[in-house]
Design an enzyme around this catalytic site. Structure first.
Site, mmCIF file in Angstrom:
data_model
loop_
_atom_site.group_PDB
_atom_site.id
_atom_site.type_symbol
_atom_site.label_atom_id
_atom_site.label_comp_id
_atom_site.label_asym_id
_atom_site.label_seq_id
_atom_site.Cartn_x
_atom_site.Cartn_y
_atom_site.Cartn_z
ATOM 1 N N LYS A 1 42.436 43.565 46.500
ATOM 2 C CA LYS A 1 43.133 44.310 45.437
ATOM 3 C C LYS A 1 43.120 45.820 45.673
ATOM 4 O O LYS A 1 44.071 46.524 45.334
ATOM 5 C CB LYS A 1 42.504 43.998 44.071
ATOM 6 C CG LYS A 1 42.683 42.548 43.627
ATOM 7 C CD LYS A 1 44.139 42.229 43.345
ATOM 8 C CE LYS A 1 44.350 40.763 43.045
ATOM 9 N NZ LYS A 1 45.754 40.438 42.795
ATOM 10 N N GLU B 1 46.726 45.377 34.502
ATOM 11 C CA GLU B 1 46.334 44.101 33.885
ATOM 12 C C GLU B 1 45.300 43.473 34.810
ATOM 13 O O GLU B 1 45.204 43.831 35.994
ATOM 14 C CB GLU B 1 47.565 43.212 33.749
ATOM 15 C CG GLU B 1 47.909 42.419 34.992
ATOM 16 C CD GLU B 1 48.405 43.281 36.142
ATOM 17 O OE1 GLU B 1 49.193 44.228 35.884
ATOM 18 O OE2 GLU B 1 47.998 43.029 37.287
ATOM 19 N N SER C 1 40.439 36.352 50.545
ATOM 20 C CA SER C 1 40.896 37.442 49.675
ATOM 21 C C SER C 1 39.761 38.102 48.906
ATOM 22 O O SER C 1 39.881 39.270 48.522
ATOM 23 C CB SER C 1 41.937 36.911 48.692
ATOM 24 O OG SER C 1 41.414 35.794 47.982
HETATM 25 C C1 FEJ Z 1 39.761 37.453 44.851
HETATM 26 C C2 FEJ Z 1 41.181 37.146 44.498
HETATM 27 N N1 FEJ Z 1 41.922 36.423 45.365
HETATM 28 C C3 FEJ Z 1 43.210 36.116 45.078
HETATM 29 C C4 FEJ Z 1 43.803 36.504 43.888
HETATM 30 C C5 FEJ Z 1 45.209 36.069 43.599
HETATM 31 O O1 FEJ Z 1 46.040 37.204 43.470
HETATM 32 P P1 FEJ Z 1 47.210 37.426 44.536
HETATM 33 O O2 FEJ Z 1 46.543 37.748 45.844
HETATM 34 O O3 FEJ Z 1 47.986 38.597 44.015
HETATM 35 O O4 FEJ Z 1 47.988 36.146 44.590
HETATM 36 C C6 FEJ Z 1 43.069 37.271 42.977
HETATM 37 C C7 FEJ Z 1 43.718 37.744 41.767
HETATM 38 N N2 FEJ Z 1 43.149 38.503 40.980
HETATM 39 C C8 FEJ Z 1 43.865 39.189 39.944
HETATM 40 C C9 FEJ Z 1 42.914 40.029 39.129
HETATM 41 O O5 FEJ Z 1 41.732 40.154 39.540
HETATM 42 O O6 FEJ Z 1 43.340 40.572 38.150
HETATM 43 C C10 FEJ Z 1 44.656 38.222 39.119
HETATM 44 O O7 FEJ Z 1 43.890 37.696 38.120
HETATM 45 C C11 FEJ Z 1 46.025 38.733 38.664
HETATM 46 C C12 FEJ Z 1 46.382 40.119 39.052
HETATM 47 C C13 FEJ Z 1 47.064 37.753 39.180
HETATM 48 C C14 FEJ Z 1 41.729 37.591 43.284
HETATM 49 O O8 FEJ Z 1 40.967 38.320 42.432
#
Ligand code: FEJ
Length: 387
Positions: free
Chosen positions: A81, A103, A370
């Site tokens: 992120k 968000e 990720s």
């Molecule tokens: C460690 C981890 N891996 C994958 C994701 C999936 O988000 P994407 O990579 O945007 O598909 C997330 C998504 N996290 C966001 C968050 O932390 O707010 C999610 O909840 C939203 C922005 C979609 C994540 O934290």
């Protein structure tokens, strides 16, 4: 702002000015040498890039082919992120904005945005579904420590989609001073393009690293898909290599027939949500259905429009993995290699472990790891049969 028939800018008139301002910045500020140099400097010296490409000897031996992990879990704040929010925060600063709003669902995007705000001396407000505030309390504590204001969202299903609605309403009112740091490669144009741009560093590094390590391109590149940013980031490095298979892994929830899930490409239909035309979980009247996944970061009833297009045109395939398979992969990676993955990333690992016969013997496969699993300790410990 379209990817085939998907994408667009389906928003209230009031949101057009800040989106046009962002389009202009994407076109005229991001490509400049000054911006790219500053962004690369932060990625290297603050985020800690480049992230390693880790070979998994124990799992590879069981699988009969080479599993490599792109270690986005090792970035500062613990996930991919930070790549996106730093790029957007820098851009916001260049645009003269004073503060960031965002968000979050799993909380990783919230923590990353709060961190980027501190690094650049900006204030930060994070909208988070009340349900997510409860289940990702580790990250809520980190956001507050970083000085961010966390706004629990009580409307709707009290999860990510409701947090995005509240964040968009706030942005309409406060657009002069706030930049909306959209956390994933979804939303109205230009966000899907902007977020892919800032996440593309992952794919560029992974392509160079795999060539250096093995002398060839990988057979497949696999990533979990929530909104789609980590997947589009790593896919973007290989999209022009047609021989490389791209696999997006959605969350199937418990996996029972008709269960609540977060797999809009595999199980959803074409519709409009959060300013974009994409694949969604919706009823016959177009009302958005509640989503579920054991992984908070995948718990979203929509998906970025570029993934909807890549599925439509067949350049990538999209599959689904259920909660239990993700938990088993979480344990397998932890015990085999000493790496504790986020439950979101565990979905991508699970696809490889559950479908090993689909990969040729001795081939090379990259999974985008990720994030790390610290935030998921409570959830995992409730599944006692694991440990
Ligand atoms: C460690 C981890 N891996 C994958 C994701 C999936 O988000 P994407 O990579 O945007 O598909 C997330 C998504 N996290 C966001 C968050 O932390 O707010 C999610 O909840 C939203 C922005 C979609 C994540 O934290």
């Amino acid at each position: 702002g379209y990817f085939g028939k998907f994408g667009g800018q389906y928003v209230a008139e009031l949101l057009i000015p800040p989106l046009k301002e962002l389009e202009h910045a994407l076109k005229h500020i991001v490509p400049t040498e000054a911006f790219q140099k500053e962004f690369s400097d932060y990625l290297k010296n603050y985020v800690g890039r480049e992230s390693p490409l880790t070979h998994c000897p124990t799992l590879s031996k069981d699988l009969g082919f080479n599993l490599y992990l792109k270690r986005e879990d090792l970035n500062h704040t613990g996930s991919h992120k930070i790549n996106n929010v730093l790029g957007q925060a820098l851009l916001a600063k260049h645009m003269g904005k004073k503060a960031l709003l965002t968000e979050t669902g799993a909380g990783m995007n919230g923590v990353a945005t709060a961190t980027a705000a501190r690094a650049l001396g900006m204030d930060c407000i994070v909208f988070m579904g009340a349900v997510d505030v409860e289940r990702q309390s580790h990250n809520v504590r980190r956001m507050k420590l970083l000085g961010a204001t966390v706004v629990p969202v009580e409307s709707g299903s009290k999860t990510l989609k409701d947090a995005i609605n509240e964040a968009l309403r706030f942005w309409i009112k406060e657009q002069a001073t706030y930049h909306y740091c959209f956390g994933t490669a979804a939303g109205p144009h230009p966000f899907p393009t902007l977020v892919r741009e800032f996440q593309s560093v992952v794919g560029k590094e992974a392509r160079r690293q795999i060539l250096e390590r093995t002398g060839a391109l990988p057979h497949s590149v696999i990533a979990c898909v929530g909104g789609g940013s980590n997947a589009i980031g790593i896919f973007s490095g290989f999209i022009d290599d047609p021989e490389v298979q791209l696999i997006g892994v959605e969350a199937a929830g418990t996996g029972e027939e008709g269960c609540t899930n977060s797999a809009p490409i595999c199980l959803g239909t074409d519709g409009i949500l959060h300013g974009q035309r994409t694949m969604l979980l919706q009823d016959d009247d177009g009302q958005i259905l509640p989503s579920h996944s054991i992984a908070g970061g995948l718990d979203y009833p929509g998906v970025g429009p570029e993934h909807a297009h890549l599925n439509d045109c067949g350049r990538a395939i999209y599959v689904k993995v259920n909660d239990c398979q993700a938990l088993n992969a979480f344990k397998a990676l932890t015990r085999a290699e000493g790496i504790i993955p986020a439950l979101e990333s565990s979905h991508a690992v699970a696809y490889v472990l559950e479908n090993k016969d689909e990969f040729p013997k001795d081939c090379n496969v990259i999974v985008n790891l990720s994030g790390r699993g610290d935030k998921d300790m409570d959830i995992v410990e409730q599944c006692t049969e694991l440990f």
